[in-house]
Design a protein around this motif. Sequence first.
Motif, PDB file in Angstrom:
ATOM      1  N   UNK A   1      -0.613  -4.615  -5.541  1.00 47.89           N
ATOM      2  CA  UNK A   1      -0.223  -3.266  -5.115  1.00 47.89           C
ATOM      3  C   UNK A   1      -1.455  -2.369  -5.088  1.00 47.89           C
ATOM      4  N   UNK A   2      -1.543  -1.566  -4.045  1.00 47.57           N
ATOM      5  CA  UNK A   2      -2.698  -0.688  -3.844  1.00 47.57           C
ATOM      6  C   UNK A   2      -2.220   0.748  -3.710  1.00 47.57           C
TER       7      UNK A   2
ATOM      8  N   UNK B   1       7.144   2.720  -5.770  1.00 49.73           N
ATOM      9  CA  UNK B   1       7.108   1.961  -7.020  1.00 49.73           C
ATOM     10  C   UNK B   1       7.897   0.662  -6.927  1.00 49.73           C
ATOM     11  N   UNK B   2       8.968   0.657  -6.145  1.00 50.70           N
ATOM     12  CA  UNK B   2       9.736  -0.572  -5.978  1.00 50.70           C
ATOM     13  C   UNK B   2       8.930  -1.670  -5.326  1.00 50.70           C
TER      14      UNK B   2
ATOM     15  N   UNK C   1       0.853  -1.187   0.000  1.00 49.83           N
ATOM     16  CA  UNK C   1       0.000   0.000   0.000  1.00 49.83           C
ATOM     17  C   UNK C   1       0.893   1.242   0.000  1.00 49.83           C
ATOM     18  N   UNK C   2       0.668   2.166  -0.953  1.00 55.11           N
ATOM     19  CA  UNK C   2       1.483   3.365  -0.994  1.00 55.11           C
ATOM     20  C   UNK C   2       0.844   4.479  -1.782  1.00 55.11           C
TER      21      UNK C   2
ATOM     22  N   UNK D   1       0.944   2.604 -11.604  1.00 51.89           N
ATOM     23  CA  UNK D   1       1.715   1.376 -11.384  1.00 51.89           C
ATOM     24  C   UNK D   1       0.969   0.350 -10.546  1.00 51.89           C
ATOM     25  N   UNK D   2      -0.129   0.747  -9.912  1.00 51.69           N
ATOM     26  CA  UNK D   2      -0.802  -0.118  -8.941  1.00 51.69           C
ATOM     27  C   UNK D   2      -1.756  -1.110  -9.590  1.00 51.69           C
ATOM     28  N   UNK D   3      -1.943  -2.227  -8.899  1.00 53.47           N
ATOM     29  CA  UNK D   3      -2.967  -3.191  -9.287  1.00 53.47           C
ATOM     30  C   UNK D   3      -4.357  -2.609  -9.084  1.00 53.47           C
TER      31      UNK D   3
END
Length: 260
Positions: free
Chosen positions: A224-225, A215-216, A208-209, A237-239
Amino acid sequence: MPKALFFDIDGTLWDFKNYIPDSTREAIRLLKANGHLVFICSGRCRAYIQNPDLLGLGFDGIVSGCGTMVEYQGRRLFHKTIPADLAVRTVETVRRYGFRPILEGADHLYLDRHEFGQDAYGEKVIREMGSRLLPITELWGQWEISKLSCATNGADRESCFARLKEEYDYIIHNENVVEMVPKGFHKGTGILKVCEILGIDPADTFAFGDSVNDLGMFSTAGISVAMGNGSEAAKAAATYVTSPLPEDGIYNACWHFGLI
């Protein structure tokens, strides 16, 4: 199947005023009750992760300093530091190009206060760090650090970056702020180190970011959220993109994926 979840701090767990929504507190509680592991995964070095309200949420571990340090259940399992000679050369170089550095370590942050007296972020660091904040110049070369952040307003950044490109990767937040991390390290490498140590499949991880230094971990985690208040780069870049932090973003995403 239990999962391991990794949470950025600033812009994700709390806002600039250190406000943590009640829904985030409840989400963390429910995640733990359901058997999932929860970790902080921050660009901040460990010295700057001390807030008792934040730590009181009950995280199983902390990945700090963009993957340069890993803790689990209060034990330090991995720690990458910058050698003293390289640290001195780095500070000399960035200052030559007009950068104002903050040196970041496991136990202390270092900055020269006269460089940050009128800077909002610098004032926040000075206010929150207390005795864990030490001067750079007065302790020249005696720093224990894993990374650094620099204010670069008006500086010749590209020339400076070129001089240190063999030693550091650069996380460029905007025209005024850059993080300098030892080559090959980022939040995603921290996630992989946790997975290696604890025997977790990276496919069973969530990240989560909200910003470019996430991004890493977005490229490493199974899911990725991005927070709805996040940068466009993070969202792209997130799912999955959840609602903003103050609108129950973490809780909503955990519910969406059936974790709570």
